[in-house]
Every structure is written in C-alpha cells, then in structure tokens.
Design a protein around this motif. Structure first.
Motif, PDB file in Angstrom:
ATOM      1  N   ILE A  32       1.100  -1.142   0.008  1.00 40.44           N
ATOM      2  CA  ILE A  32      -0.412   0.143  -0.024  1.00 40.44           C
ATOM      3  C   ILE A  32       1.055   1.028   0.060  1.00 40.44           C
ATOM      4  O   ILE A  32       0.671   1.912  -0.566  1.00 40.44           O
ATOM      5  CB  ILE A  32      -0.276   0.084   1.226  1.00 40.44           C
ATOM      6  N   LEU A  33       2.066   1.409   0.964  1.00 41.42           N
ATOM      7  CA  LEU A  33       2.588   2.503   0.661  1.00 41.42           C
ATOM      8  C   LEU A  33       3.460   2.801  -0.277  1.00 41.42           C
ATOM      9  O   LEU A  33       3.672   3.748  -0.945  1.00 41.42           O
ATOM     10  CB  LEU A  33       3.445   2.100   2.603  1.00 41.42           C
ATOM     11  N   ILE A  34       4.559   1.191  -1.573  1.00 38.40           N
ATOM     12  CA  ILE A  34       4.781   2.055  -2.437  1.00 38.40           C
ATOM     13  C   ILE A  34       3.451   2.404  -3.544  1.00 38.40           C
ATOM     14  O   ILE A  34       3.764   3.222  -4.019  1.00 38.40           O
ATOM     15  CB  ILE A  34       5.168   0.186  -2.588  1.00 38.40           C
ATOM     16  N   GLY A  35       1.879   1.261  -3.227  1.00 37.54           N
ATOM     17  CA  GLY A  35       1.271   2.119  -4.101  1.00 37.54           C
ATOM     18  C   GLY A  35       1.284   3.716  -4.056  1.00 37.54           C
ATOM     19  O   GLY A  35       1.013   4.310  -5.298  1.00 37.54           O
ATOM     20  N   LEU A  36       1.093   3.627  -3.339  1.00 40.84           N
ATOM     21  CA  LEU A  36       0.808   4.849  -2.885  1.00 40.84           C
ATOM     22  C   LEU A  36       2.106   6.123  -3.231  1.00 40.84           C
ATOM     23  O   LEU A  36       0.970   7.274  -4.141  1.00 40.84           O
ATOM     24  CB  LEU A  36       0.363   5.370  -1.083  1.00 40.84           C
ATOM     25  N   VAL A  37       2.851   5.962  -2.885  1.00 39.74           N
ATOM     26  CA  VAL A  37       4.468   6.855  -3.769  1.00 39.74           C
ATOM     27  C   VAL A  37       3.645   6.558  -4.931  1.00 39.74           C
ATOM     28  O   VAL A  37       3.936   7.384  -6.186  1.00 39.74           O
ATOM     29  CB  VAL A  37       5.228   6.461  -2.896  1.00 39.74           C
ATOM     30  N   ARG A  50       9.006   9.799 -12.624  1.00 37.89           N
ATOM     31  CA  ARG A  50       7.685   8.492 -13.536  1.00 37.89           C
ATOM     32  C   ARG A  50       7.844   7.226 -14.400  1.00 37.89           C
ATOM     33  O   ARG A  50       7.501   6.036 -14.407  1.00 37.89           O
ATOM     34  CB  ARG A  50       6.975   9.682 -14.361  1.00 37.89           C
ATOM     35  N   ARG A  51       9.101   7.719 -15.149  1.00 34.45           N
ATOM     36  CA  ARG A  51       9.517   6.622 -15.773  1.00 34.45           C
ATOM     37  C   ARG A  51      10.437   5.724 -15.020  1.00 34.45           C
ATOM     38  O   ARG A  51      10.234   3.904 -15.653  1.00 34.45           O
ATOM     39  CB  ARG A  51      10.867   7.556 -17.218  1.00 34.45           C
ATOM     40  N   ILE A  52      10.931   6.089 -14.077  1.00 35.74           N
ATOM     41  CA  ILE A  52      11.550   4.554 -13.290  1.00 35.74           C
ATOM     42  C   ILE A  52      10.335   4.263 -12.594  1.00 35.74           C
ATOM     43  O   ILE A  52      10.345   2.299 -12.931  1.00 35.74           O
ATOM     44  CB  ILE A  52      12.482   5.129 -12.292  1.00 35.74           C
ATOM     45  N   THR A  53       9.186   4.413 -12.660  1.00 31.99           N
ATOM     46  CA  THR A  53       7.869   3.919 -11.537  1.00 31.99           C
ATOM     47  C   THR A  53       6.828   3.085 -12.854  1.00 31.99           C
ATOM     48  O   THR A  53       6.904   1.731 -12.601  1.00 31.99           O
ATOM     49  CB  THR A  53       6.994   5.646 -11.123  1.00 31.99           C
ATOM     50  N   GLY A  54       7.099   3.574 -13.903  1.00 34.11           N
ATOM     51  CA  GLY A  54       6.430   3.456 -14.901  1.00 34.11           C
ATOM     52  C   GLY A  54       6.910   1.505 -14.937  1.00 34.11           C
ATOM     53  O   GLY A  54       6.885   0.547 -15.386  1.00 34.11           O
ATOM     54  N   VAL A  55       8.577   2.146 -15.119  1.00 36.13           N
ATOM     55  CA  VAL A  55       9.940   0.680 -15.385  1.00 36.13           C
ATOM     56  C   VAL A  55       9.156  -0.693 -14.748  1.00 36.13           C
ATOM     57  O   VAL A  55       9.226  -1.674 -14.382  1.00 36.13           O
ATOM     58  CB  VAL A  55      11.413   0.656 -15.003  1.00 36.13           C
ATOM     59  N   TYR A  56       8.868   0.147 -13.818  1.00 33.54           N
ATOM     60  CA  TYR A  56       9.099  -0.704 -12.101  1.00 33.54           C
ATOM     61  C   TYR A  56       7.659  -1.509 -12.351  1.00 33.54           C
ATOM     62  O   TYR A  56       7.687  -2.826 -11.759  1.00 33.54           O
ATOM     63  CB  TYR A  56       9.413  -0.333 -10.703  1.00 33.54           C
ATOM     64  N   ILE A  57       7.324  -0.766 -12.469  1.00 26.69           N
ATOM     65  CA  ILE A  57       5.108  -1.332 -12.711  1.00 26.69           C
ATOM     66  C   ILE A  57       4.983  -2.703 -13.858  1.00 26.69           C
ATOM     67  O   ILE A  57       4.599  -3.465 -13.177  1.00 26.69           O
ATOM     68  CB  ILE A  57       4.489   0.056 -13.173  1.00 26.69           C
ATOM     69  N   MET A 101      -1.421  -2.271  -6.441  1.00 24.20           N
ATOM     70  CA  MET A 101      -2.407  -1.186  -5.981  1.00 24.20           C
ATOM     71  C   MET A 101      -1.786   0.343  -6.200  1.00 24.20           C
ATOM     72  O   MET A 101      -2.249   0.869  -6.165  1.00 24.20           O
ATOM     73  CB  MET A 101      -1.559  -0.854  -4.538  1.00 24.20           C
ATOM     74  N   ALA A 102      -0.440   0.722  -6.911  1.00 29.78           N
ATOM     75  CA  ALA A 102      -0.307   1.785  -7.362  1.00 29.78           C
ATOM     76  C   ALA A 102      -1.204   2.016  -8.861  1.00 29.78           C
ATOM     77  O   ALA A 102      -1.534   2.907  -8.815  1.00 29.78           O
ATOM     78  CB  ALA A 102       1.349   2.234  -7.904  1.00 29.78           C
TER      79      ALA A 102
END
Length: 219
Positions: A32-37, A50-57, A101-102
């Motif tokens: 949940i914490l990771i998803g909120l961030v 935003r790009r780093i987050t997209g790669v992680y997802i 969650m994200a």
C-alpha cells in the motif's frame, strides 16, 4: 475421511495460518505504501521518477511472484545481501503488490473529472484542500473494489512461499501429504484455513465499499 488425523493436525495448521497472515498483512501494508508513492508520482507526472515508476510497474506485474522470490532469496546472497525466508516473503509480496496498488490508486485519481478540480480552485480552495475534500474522497470510493481485490490476491499469493521453505499453510499441507499420504484430509484443512483467512477480508471489503460509496459512483 480420517477425522482423527484432521483433529490431530489442526494445531499445526493454526501455526501455519498465523505465519501466513503475519507475512501476508505486512506485505500488504508495504505494498500500500509503495502503491501510494507510485500513484502520486504518476498522477502528478513527476519528471524522471515517472519513467522509473513505469518500468517498476511493468517489471513487477509481468513477472511471477515465484521468480521474484527466487531472485530475492537465492540471488541477493550472491552479491552479499543476506535474507531470511520471512523477510524475503514480505519483500516479494510488497514488490508485487506495490505495482497493483499503484494502478488501483492511479485509476481512482484519474477517474475524478478535471473540471471538479478546476471548480474547487475557482471557488477559492488551495490545492491541498482540493485534494483532501474533492479528489481523494471520490478517488477512494472508486479505488476500493480494485484495492480489496488486490488485498485478497496478495493473501492468496502467499501459497507460493513454500518454495522458499516457509512453513506456511501450503508447505504444511504438502509436508503432511508427503509424510502420511493423507491427501484429502490435508487439502480439506488447507481450504478451510484459507477460507477462514480470506472470507472475513472479502466481507470487510464489501462493507467498506458500501461505506465509501458516493453519489454518482457505484450503485
């Protein structure tokens, strides 16, 4: 059906269930914490992150949890990072769950019409008030079904923890089947204990969804 066997090994399943619940809940909290961030980064379109987050997802959602657990449990020690099975389970569940969650939180935020934000700002609200009183209540209402589905999904995914020698419910059932060949009895106990864990979560999710439902969202 050997009822004596079932009664004899209920305490063993109880210990395994507590382990499963403990690791599952910790994994859900961190996800949940990771998803909120990650959802905030995507919603506010933060450069680079935003790009780093997209790669992680994409990486997290398109690889099985079992592979992720193997990488953490067997791969990280190769580079000097030692982990124990419980920590590995929590980390794996958080890594997988954070991406789901994200997306659930992001979809809720983006479902709120931009005109509502513009209207709130035109009425004199600042951005913090707009998020707190206009966007987040509606986003929460929209996100609850996906959020609860993800929670149940993550709790069920704990069944693969037996692959890294965690004495969870699945490990206990497989162990008893291998030792005593009591397949039916072991699987019945496995199903019963998973139902005892997941049914209350499902009921609470339904009640929460009704509680948070606002006019114009849901039925």
């Amino acid at each position: 059906m050997d009822w004596e066997f079932i009664v004899q090994y209920i305490p063993l399943y109880q210990e395994a269930a507590w382990l499963t619940v403990r690791i599952g809940l910790l994994g859900v909290v961190f996800s949940i914490l990771i998803g909120l961030v990650c959802a905030a980064i995507q919603y506010f379109k933060v450069p680079v992150l935003r790009r780093i987050t997209g790669v992680y997802i994409e990486l997290s959602r398109n690889t099985p949890l079992l592979i992720q657990l193997f990488f953490i449990y067997y791969g990280l020690p190769k580079i000097g990072i030692q982990t124990d099975p419980e920590l590995c389970g929590i980390a794996g569940l958080a890594f997988l769950g954070g991406s789901y969650m994200a997306e659930a939180f992001r979809s809720g935020l983006e479902a709120v019409s931009p005109i509502q934000t513009e209207s709130a700002l035109s009425l004199g609200m600042n951005r913090r008030q707009t998020m707190g009183y206009v966007v987040l209540p509606q986003a929460a209402s929209i996100s609850v079904p996906a959020f609860m589905a993800n929670v149940i999904f993550l709790l069920k995914e704990t069944s693969v923890f037996s692959a890294i020698s965690l004495m969870d419910l699945m490990f206990t059932a497989k162990d008893l089947i291998g030792l005593y060949y009591k397949t039916t009895e072991s699987l019945v106990l496995l199903v019963v204990f998973y139902l005892l864990i997941l049914l209350p979560v499902s009921v609470c999710g339904t009640l929460l969804e009704r509680r948070l439902r606002y006019a114009g969202f849901g039925s």
